[in-house]
Scaffold this motif. Sequence first.
Motif, short mmCIF file in Angstrom:
data_model
loop_
_atom_site.label_atom_id
_atom_site.label_comp_id
_atom_site.label_asym_id
_atom_site.label_seq_id
_atom_site.Cartn_x
_atom_site.Cartn_y
_atom_site.Cartn_z
N SER A 1 0.84 -1.20 0.00
CA SER A 1 0.00 0.00 0.00
C SER A 1 0.87 1.25 0.00
N SER A 2 1.95 1.21 0.78
CA SER A 2 2.90 2.33 0.81
C SER A 2 3.59 2.48 -0.55
N CYS A 3 3.93 1.34 -1.17
CA CYS A 3 4.56 1.37 -2.50
C CYS A 3 3.62 1.97 -3.54
N VAL A 4 2.34 1.57 -3.49
CA VAL A 4 1.34 2.09 -4.43
C VAL A 4 1.14 3.59 -4.21
N LEU A 5 1.20 4.02 -2.96
CA LEU A 5 1.09 5.45 -2.65
C LEU A 5 2.21 6.23 -3.33
N HIS A 6 3.45 5.76 -3.19
CA HIS A 6 4.60 6.43 -3.83
C HIS A 6 4.47 6.38 -5.36
N PHE A 7 3.94 5.28 -5.87
CA PHE A 7 3.72 5.13 -7.31
C PHE A 7 2.74 6.21 -7.79
N CYS A 8 1.64 6.39 -7.05
CA CYS A 8 0.61 7.37 -7.42
C CYS A 8 1.10 8.81 -7.27
N GLU A 9 2.00 9.03 -6.32
CA GLU A 9 2.53 10.39 -6.11
C GLU A 9 3.33 10.88 -7.31
N GLU A 10 3.87 9.96 -8.09
CA GLU A 10 4.68 10.33 -9.25
C GLU A 10 3.85 10.49 -10.52
N LEU A 11 2.59 10.04 -10.47
CA LEU A 11 1.74 10.11 -11.66
C LEU A 11 0.52 10.98 -11.37
N GLU A 12 0.43 12.12 -12.02
CA GLU A 12 -0.61 13.11 -11.76
C GLU A 12 -2.01 12.54 -11.96
N GLU A 13 -2.16 11.61 -12.91
CA GLU A 13 -3.49 11.07 -13.22
C GLU A 13 -4.10 10.28 -12.06
N PHE A 14 -3.24 9.86 -11.09
CA PHE A 14 -3.73 9.07 -9.96
C PHE A 14 -3.79 9.88 -8.66
N TRP A 15 -3.92 11.21 -8.78
CA TRP A 15 -3.92 12.06 -7.58
C TRP A 15 -5.07 11.71 -6.64
N VAL A 16 -6.18 11.22 -7.19
CA VAL A 16 -7.36 10.93 -6.37
C VAL A 16 -7.09 9.82 -5.34
N TYR A 17 -6.13 8.97 -5.63
CA TYR A 17 -5.83 7.86 -4.72
C TYR A 17 -5.00 8.27 -3.50
N ARG A 18 -4.27 9.38 -3.61
CA ARG A 18 -3.22 9.68 -2.63
C ARG A 18 -3.70 9.75 -1.19
N ALA A 19 -4.68 10.61 -0.92
CA ALA A 19 -5.19 10.77 0.45
C ALA A 19 -5.81 9.46 0.96
N LEU A 20 -6.49 8.75 0.07
CA LEU A 20 -7.12 7.48 0.44
C LEU A 20 -6.07 6.45 0.84
N LEU A 21 -4.95 6.41 0.08
CA LEU A 21 -3.89 5.44 0.36
C LEU A 21 -3.13 5.76 1.64
N VAL A 22 -3.01 7.05 1.96
CA VAL A 22 -2.35 7.44 3.22
C VAL A 22 -3.10 6.84 4.39
N GLU A 23 -4.43 6.98 4.38
CA GLU A 23 -5.26 6.46 5.47
C GLU A 23 -5.26 4.93 5.49
N LEU A 24 -5.36 4.32 4.31
CA LEU A 24 -5.38 2.85 4.26
C LEU A 24 -4.06 2.26 4.74
N THR A 25 -2.94 2.88 4.33
CA THR A 25 -1.62 2.39 4.77
C THR A 25 -1.52 2.42 6.28
N LYS A 26 -2.04 3.49 6.88
CA LYS A 26 -2.01 3.62 8.34
C LYS A 26 -2.84 2.51 8.98
#
Length: 616
Positions: free
Chosen positions: A490-515
């Motif tokens: 989940s942390s890896c996918v978060l970093h993956f999404c942070e580098e790709l603008e098209e996946f910005w919608v996932y970022r906040a969701l993945l922060v919470e899920l990773t926690k």
Amino acid sequence: MLKTYKSSCKQNITRVSLDQYVPKVELKEYLKIKDTIYEVDSKAENGMTFSRLLNYKYSDTLKKMDPDHLIALVTEVIPNYSCLVFCPTKKNCENVAEMICKILSKEYLKHKEKEKHEVIKNLKNISNGNLCPVLKHTIPFGVAYHHGGLTSDERKLLEEAYSAGVLCLFTCTSTLAAGVNLPARRVILRAPYVGKEFLKKNQYKQMIGRAGRAGIDSTGESILILQEKDKQQVLELISRPLENCYSQLVQEFTKGIQTLFLSLIGLKIATNLGDIYHFMSGTFFGVQQKILLKERSLWEITVESLRYLTEKGLLQNDTILTEKGLLQKDTIHGSEEEFQYSFHITKLGRASFKGAIDLAYCDNLYRDLKKGLEGLVLESLLHLIYLTTPYDMASQCHPDWMIYFRQFSQLSPAEQNVAVLVGVSENFIGKKASGQAIRKKVDKNIVNRLYLSFVLYTLLKETNIWSVSEKFNMPRGYIQNLLSGAAAFSSCVLHFCEELEEFWVYRALLVELTKKLTYCVKAELIPLMEVTGVLEGRARQLYNAGYKSLMHLANANPEVLIKTIDHLSRRQAKQIVSSAKLLLHEKAEALQEEVEELLRLPSDFPGIVASSIEKA
């Protein structure tokens, strides 16, 4: 004078043998066939010499229970000395531990009885009152099993008890030999197999190497139990040399060379073909290239790997892959011009590199995230959990179809829609559960991954590994590994999404899920577990005592904590309070910076732009 003294000291030190400082422990290797023990002897004609007959009276009933005479072998050393019994499978470990305890004399219950009772108590404490029935039966005898089905907390407790001499016998799988330092007076190999595979020489040496403890024992013994049918194979095993060690870069192509190249270029360690090739020449693989590469040269492997990464859109280069004739079959080295061809990492490549995504799955991940944007189900966490369930664990999963169907039936309509969106219908699961033939082909990896996401989803709701283990009929250790794997991915996918603008919608969701995946506890305990030294059990104690937030802990009195919380030392109390204060201070600073940023006049404010133009 001083130089001469130093020089003579140096010479004397180099002459001193290390053997004077490292005590030697003699290791005696034995083989057991039926009730006869043979000593391994390289000088003997057939590699072994007769040692002795087992002296233990076996009744007919006892022979049926213990055909390998394990009781005779272990009771020669326990409880005063330690013993490891290596078994081929996890289930066999548990069965052997129970079998031994059924036969052992009641006298063994008296050995360190108080300490063993404490081990059982501690196991219950770390598992919310749960205790494995096998361990409940075996620990009073000083016996326990050790394999991947245990949680990490259980393993740690049992290993400490074994090292302290409270437990005197472990039935274990071969993984213990490769990892934990748990030596024994006697090591017994119940069969010359690991699972269904025959032992390799390095596995055999790794296991028997546990026998004998430097500084404690003067000798160690290993006994390999074998059947007559395996005798010749075992004799060949003990006489042959150790297997050679070879680089795995070629065997695991995507995990090896291609991942290495992406990292080299991403970190700018080597960016042109020549530098990458020279780097490869200095690796273990490069040193062994004459042995490992029969049909292709190292140059060809290098260029092919770079071409693959470029074709996948992870690297970019305009020349090398379109230059006709660059990669000839008889080419060993490139020209000077070719050596200068440079590469740079693409956005997708950087996302894969920053996210540490296995290149075998980066296409799948990108496709899944892209598809998820078309209809992301936010009514629950299930869809997001599916996207962060590790791909590699899906290939090892074997769903129980009745459990699968039962869990699917309990989902809400929105959650069932997640399964439909990823390509798994209720009809498919129902037919698999009832054993009916299925005509429509469904991707097995997607089906398995969805099943594992059900496990994780249930775990996040219940936060109890034991109940989820029972519900899905899975070992609790496996579920814990799945959880930690999902938290990491989940942390890896978060970093993956942070580098790709098209996946910005996932970022906040993945922060919470990773926690949530990292802590996997009731939501109210998560703030407390951010503090150094506070795990789930301690967080629950603090919460029940009224310390329900980070501010409560930061303002707590360590002396009061010691009196309020059971088994909390003064050092731990002070550490908890100071860590909470530091964490609170960091959060306050971050909020202050955010406030200042919000109150700051934007640089592109119309008035500012106009005045700057006037001044110009």
